[in-house]
Design an enzyme around this catalytic site. Structure first.
Site, PDB file in Angstrom:
ATOM      1  N   SER A  43       0.754  -1.190  -0.231  1.00  0.00           N
ATOM      2  CA  SER A  43      -0.080   0.001   0.099  1.00  0.00           C
ATOM      3  C   SER A  43       0.864   1.356   0.135  1.00  0.00           C
ATOM      4  O   SER A  43       2.086   1.321   0.483  1.00  0.00           O
ATOM      5  CB  SER A  43      -0.815  -0.087   1.055  1.00  0.00           C
TER       6      SER A  43
ATOM      7  N   LYS B  93       2.250  -5.059   3.207  1.00  0.00           N
ATOM      8  CA  LYS B  93       3.456  -4.459   3.454  1.00  0.00           C
ATOM      9  C   LYS B  93       2.936  -2.990   3.268  1.00  0.00           C
ATOM     10  O   LYS B  93       2.444  -2.305   2.356  1.00  0.00           O
ATOM     11  CB  LYS B  93       4.504  -4.815   2.409  1.00  0.00           C
TER      12      LYS B  93
ATOM     13  N   GLY C  61       0.711   2.388  -5.701  1.00  0.00           N
ATOM     14  CA  GLY C  61       2.005   3.078  -5.659  1.00  0.00           C
ATOM     15  C   GLY C  61       2.562   3.721  -6.757  1.00  0.00           C
ATOM     16  O   GLY C  61       1.711   3.908  -7.930  1.00  0.00           O
ATOM     17  N   SER C  62       3.791   3.778  -7.233  1.00  0.00           N
ATOM     18  CA  SER C  62       4.396   4.509  -8.112  1.00  0.00           C
ATOM     19  C   SER C  62       4.590   3.504  -9.398  1.00  0.00           C
ATOM     20  O   SER C  62       4.627   2.148  -8.874  1.00  0.00           O
ATOM     21  CB  SER C  62       5.472   5.122  -7.661  1.00  0.00           C
TER      22      SER C  62
ATOM     23  N   GLU D 150      -2.414  -0.301  -9.390  1.00  0.00           N
ATOM     24  CA  GLU D 150      -2.618   1.331  -9.628  1.00  0.00           C
ATOM     25  C   GLU D 150      -1.616   2.178  -9.484  1.00  0.00           C
ATOM     26  O   GLU D 150      -1.229   2.144  -8.268  1.00  0.00           O
ATOM     27  CB  GLU D 150      -3.985   1.599  -8.816  1.00  0.00           C
TER      28      GLU D 150
ATOM     29  N   CYS E   1      -2.882  10.586  -6.465  1.00  0.00           N
ATOM     30  CA  CYS E   1      -2.622  10.012  -7.832  1.00  0.00           C
ATOM     31  C   CYS E   1      -3.547  10.965  -8.902  1.00  0.00           C
ATOM     32  O   CYS E   1      -2.953  10.832 -10.111  1.00  0.00           O
ATOM     33  CB  CYS E   1      -3.015   8.645  -7.897  1.00  0.00           C
TER      34      CYS E   1
ATOM     35  N   GLU F 263       5.322  12.751 -13.496  1.00  0.00           N
ATOM     36  CA  GLU F 263       4.700  12.967 -12.326  1.00  0.00           C
ATOM     37  C   GLU F 263       5.473  13.538 -11.056  1.00  0.00           C
ATOM     38  O   GLU F 263       6.644  13.064 -10.801  1.00  0.00           O
ATOM     39  CB  GLU F 263       4.192  11.693 -11.824  1.00  0.00           C
TER      40      GLU F 263
HETATM   41  P1  NAD Z   1       5.820   3.809  -3.908  1.00  0.00           P
HETATM   42  O1  NAD Z   1       5.871   3.378  -5.149  1.00  0.00           O
HETATM   43  O2  NAD Z   1       6.907   4.624  -3.356  1.00  0.00           O
HETATM   44  O3  NAD Z   1       5.533   2.845  -2.806  1.00  0.00           O
HETATM   45  C1  NAD Z   1       4.297   2.198  -2.806  1.00  0.00           C
HETATM   46  C2  NAD Z   1       4.516   1.038  -1.821  1.00  0.00           C
HETATM   47  O4  NAD Z   1       5.704   0.037  -2.148  1.00  0.00           O
HETATM   48  C3  NAD Z   1       4.927   1.186  -0.228  1.00  0.00           C
HETATM   49  O5  NAD Z   1       4.532   0.581   0.606  1.00  0.00           O
HETATM   50  C4  NAD Z   1       6.629   1.160  -0.395  1.00  0.00           C
HETATM   51  O6  NAD Z   1       7.121   0.660   0.580  1.00  0.00           O
HETATM   52  C5  NAD Z   1       6.446  -0.300  -1.381  1.00  0.00           C
HETATM   53  N1  NAD Z   1       7.599  -0.787  -2.196  1.00  0.00           N
HETATM   54  C6  NAD Z   1       8.588  -0.018  -2.583  1.00  0.00           C
HETATM   55  N2  NAD Z   1       9.663  -0.727  -3.171  1.00  0.00           N
HETATM   56  C7  NAD Z   1       9.413  -1.901  -3.115  1.00  0.00           C
HETATM   57  C8  NAD Z   1       9.795  -3.431  -3.442  1.00  0.00           C
HETATM   58  N3  NAD Z   1      10.748  -3.394  -4.004  1.00  0.00           N
HETATM   59  N4  NAD Z   1       9.155  -4.231  -3.071  1.00  0.00           N
HETATM   60  C9  NAD Z   1       7.960  -4.243  -2.410  1.00  0.00           C
HETATM   61  N5  NAD Z   1       7.291  -3.153  -2.034  1.00  0.00           N
HETATM   62  C10 NAD Z   1       7.794  -1.910  -2.205  1.00  0.00           C
HETATM   63  O7  NAD Z   1       4.516   4.825  -3.758  1.00  0.00           O
HETATM   64  P2  NAD Z   1       4.200   5.946  -2.765  1.00  0.00           P
HETATM   65  O8  NAD Z   1       5.113   7.270  -2.781  1.00  0.00           O
HETATM   66  O9  NAD Z   1       3.593   5.202  -1.242  1.00  0.00           O
HETATM   67  O10 NAD Z   1       2.843   6.524  -3.396  1.00  0.00           O
HETATM   68  C11 NAD Z   1       2.926   7.429  -4.394  1.00  0.00           C
HETATM   69  C12 NAD Z   1       2.504   6.992  -5.801  1.00  0.00           C
HETATM   70  O11 NAD Z   1       1.166   6.121  -5.611  1.00  0.00           O
HETATM   71  C13 NAD Z   1       2.273   8.008  -6.782  1.00  0.00           C
HETATM   72  O12 NAD Z   1       2.716   7.668  -8.108  1.00  0.00           O
HETATM   73  C14 NAD Z   1       0.938   8.033  -6.965  1.00  0.00           C
HETATM   74  O13 NAD Z   1       0.126   8.286  -8.306  1.00  0.00           O
HETATM   75  C15 NAD Z   1       0.420   6.674  -6.885  1.00  0.00           C
HETATM   76  N6  NAD Z   1      -0.962   6.204  -6.309  1.00  0.00           N
HETATM   77  C16 NAD Z   1      -1.836   5.690  -7.441  1.00  0.00           C
HETATM   78  C17 NAD Z   1      -3.091   5.656  -7.017  1.00  0.00           C
HETATM   79  C18 NAD Z   1      -4.041   4.963  -8.041  1.00  0.00           C
HETATM   80  O14 NAD Z   1      -5.155   4.431  -7.789  1.00  0.00           O
HETATM   81  N7  NAD Z   1      -3.706   4.973  -9.289  1.00  0.00           N
HETATM   82  C19 NAD Z   1      -3.687   5.962  -5.883  1.00  0.00           C
HETATM   83  C20 NAD Z   1      -2.782   6.243  -4.640  1.00  0.00           C
HETATM   84  C21 NAD Z   1      -1.361   6.572  -5.097  1.00  0.00           C
END
Ligand code: NAD
Length: 543
Positions: free
Chosen positions: A187, A212, A265-266, A293, A327, A425
């Site tokens: 998440s 996680k 996430g990203s 997403e 996002c 982004e």
């Molecule tokens: P992020 O990708 O940095 O992290 C997301 C999750 O992935 C975190 O829990 C992080 O610890 C985990 N993570 C990172 N590397 C990993 C790995 N190698 N293995 C497993 N897990 C790992 O994103 P963020 O900064 O938490 O959130 C922001 C991003 O999320 C933005 O890009 C945003 O656009 C996107 N987002 C998208 C939506 C959607 O519905 N499309 C909604 C909310 C956020």
């Protein structure tokens, strides 16, 4: 045994409370904010229903006051991830075999707890830990979380009741099995509701998860986990594993029991995880479900017939609510030169008027960005624009991280429609505007469609309804959630199912049955009443 076939009607959405001064909800919230701010807690891992502590710890701090510690948390190592996989595996049988209405009742109980007993706890934790103001927290941590829980129950019923045709000599049935193995829920920091749904959607369909959470959302996510347990989610069904992404992801994706990834996430992280999965394909029992997403470069396209005031206000809200860390946040905008002077004046006036600061002060419209890494990344884009001859900062541009990670709402005007801040982004309070000549409308629509690799959300503002409809059609693949005369943020469960395609994800529409079907592996069962007794076809007997 109760063998009724039960249907859960479509729920109504959770009402957003107002939190006016002196209201009951405001008094409870203020007390809880004080309690959580003054009493740092310990956040253990929760594996198989038991608290687990490791030798490696970290701290959770307030983004708007980064010296203020809210919690100490324990980080998982490979050993605890394996323990979590084992716990999720052993809980799978009992949970997936349970009558689905019991699973549904646990979801509804969790929703009820969040709506009443824990409303102020969820809000205070999200406000302090993720730097959201009261309204932004209420619509996320409370209302959207509850809506996801309640709507999924109703959607699950629709899926389960769908059965194939039978005939006079046979009975056909579909059994909607949970996936065979464990779901990995990963998440993001920015929505407490998403953290809940990434677990509870697969769990509703009989799956068990290893979760996680994002380190920067641990406070609210930990309380969420405790609420799930109080609601009756059995030990091992959800296993809460804070720690480093690469350690947890590496162990989980390496496991033969990995059955699916539910990620938000990203784009980079999702691509990385997908790559790891494809390298391990031969290990798995089944092809894992990969649902992600990811990011956006969400646009507002202004038609010359638009109402200037409506456009300006929605652009400000769409770009700067929750510091642009949605996002779906508007981050690029196309404005016709005929409307630009009016829109510019209104937008700059509002951007300058915005109050920013601590979440405890309810007059603040904006708070801090999530952490130092995000602060440095966002401000590097602002500095880039400041140094460029192709861009002018028309509002904001100031930032300060001495107490909290504060960045003023920043509006950049560029003469280059491919300027870096129009394409990438940024995930912060930065909106870039390209002013086009009215006669270049068509070419500008092409630009809007092709400028960024993402396809998450977009909006058109137009009073000319035919023009709005044409633009909606023309930008068909530019956004999975498209808005007409509204800001591109604020999707509501059950009303605007959410998700985008292109680089924005697999578009499985969180908060709807499209998402839930990804968490089942149907088995078709045919029973024949009259088995054949002769291997020959009837016409062969005539020879
Ligand atoms: P992020 O990708 O940095 O992290 C997301 C999750 O992935 C975190 O829990 C992080 O610890 C985990 N993570 C990172 N590397 C990993 C790995 N190698 N293995 C497993 N897990 C790992 O994103 P963020 O900064 O938490 O959130 C922001 C991003 O999320 C933005 O890009 C945003 O656009 C996107 N987002 C998208 C939506 C959607 O519905 N499309 C909604 C909310 C956020």
């Amino acid at each position: 045994m109760n063998n009724a076939i039960y249907n859960f009607p479509m729920p109504s959405n959770e009402p957003v409370l107002e939190y006016l001064k002196g209201s009951k909800e405001r008094i409870l919230l203020d007390e809880e904010l004080k309690r959580q701010a003054e009493n740092p807690i310990e956040i253990p891992l929760i594996i198989g229903g038991k608290e687990v502590r490791t030798a490696n710890t970290g701290t959770v701090t307030m983004p708007h006051n980064h010296k203020h510690v809210l919690a100490t948390y324990y980080k998982a190592t490979e050993k605890e991830v394996q323990m979590a996989i084992d716990a999720a595996k052993s809980a799978h049988r009992i949970w997936s075999d349970l009558t689905w209405t019991i699973r549904a009742s646990i979801m509804l109980k969790a929703a009820e707890l969040i709506s009443t007993k824990y409303r102020h706890v969820m809000n205070a934790a999200t406000m302090l830990g993720q730097s959201k103001n009261i309204y932004q927290s209420e619509i996320d941590a409370v209302c959207e979380t509850i809506d996801f829980l309640k709507y999924n129950v109703s959607f699950a019923g629709k899926i389960y009741e769908s059965q194939p045709k039978s005939d006079f000599n046979q009975l056909n049935r579909m059994e909607y099995r949970a996936l065979e193995g464990v779901v990995f829920a990963v998440s993001p920091f920015n929505f407490t509701s998403i953290a809940s749904n990434l677990n509870m959607a697969p769990v509703m369909m009989g799956n068990t998860t290893v979760w996680k959470p994002a380190t920067t959302a641990l406070l609210s996510n930990y309380y969420l986990m405790k609420i799930f347990m109080e609601a009756g989610v059995p030990a091992g069904v959800i296993n809460f594993i804070p720690g480093q992404g690469s350690v947890i992801g590496g162990t989980m994706i390496n496991s033969a029991d990995f059955a699916g990834l539910h990620f938000t996430g990203s784009n980079n992280t999702f691509n990385n995880l997908w790559g790891q999965v494809s390298q391990n394909l031969n290990k798995y029992k089944s092809y894992p479900r990969l649902i992600g997403e990811t990011g956006g470069k969400d646009f507002i396209f202004v038609h010359p017939s638009a109402d200037a005031k409506e456009t300006a206000v929605n652009a400000i809200r769409g770009a700067f609510e929750y510091q642009g860390q949605k996002c779906s946040a508007a981050s690029r905008m196309y404005v016709p030169d005929s409307l630009w002077p009016q829109i510019r004046e209104m937008m700059t006036e509002m951007a300058l008027d915005i109050k920013m600061g601590d979440v405890m002060d309810p007059s603040n419209f904006m708070n801090a960005v999530i952490d130092e890494k995000a602060f440095d990344n966002i401000t590097s884009y602002i500095d880039y624009a400041k140094a460029s001859s192709e861009a002018t900062i028309i509002a904001g541009g100031d930032y300060d991280k001495s107490v909290g990670y504060f960045i003023r709402p920043t509006i950049i005007q560029t003469t280059n429609p491919h300027f870096k801040t129009m394409e990438e982004e940024i995930f912060g309070p930065v909106l870039t505007i390209y002013v086009y000549q009215d006669k270049e409308l068509d070419a500008t629509l092409d630009l809007c469609d092709t400028t960024s690799p993402f396809g998450l959300t977009g909006a058109v503002f137009a009073r000319d309804r035919v023009a709005a409809s044409n633009i909606c059609q023309r930008l068909r693949y530019a956004a999975g959630n498209f808005y007409i005369n509204d800001k591109p943020t604020g999707a509501i469960v059950g009303m605007q199912p959410f998700g985008g395609s292109r680089a924005s994800g697999t578009n499985d529409k969180a908060g709807g049955e499209f998402n839930l079907v990804r968490w089942i592996s149907p088995r078709t069962i045919k029973e024949t009443f009259v088995p054949v007794t002769d291997y020959k076809y009837p016409y062969m007997k005539e020879q």
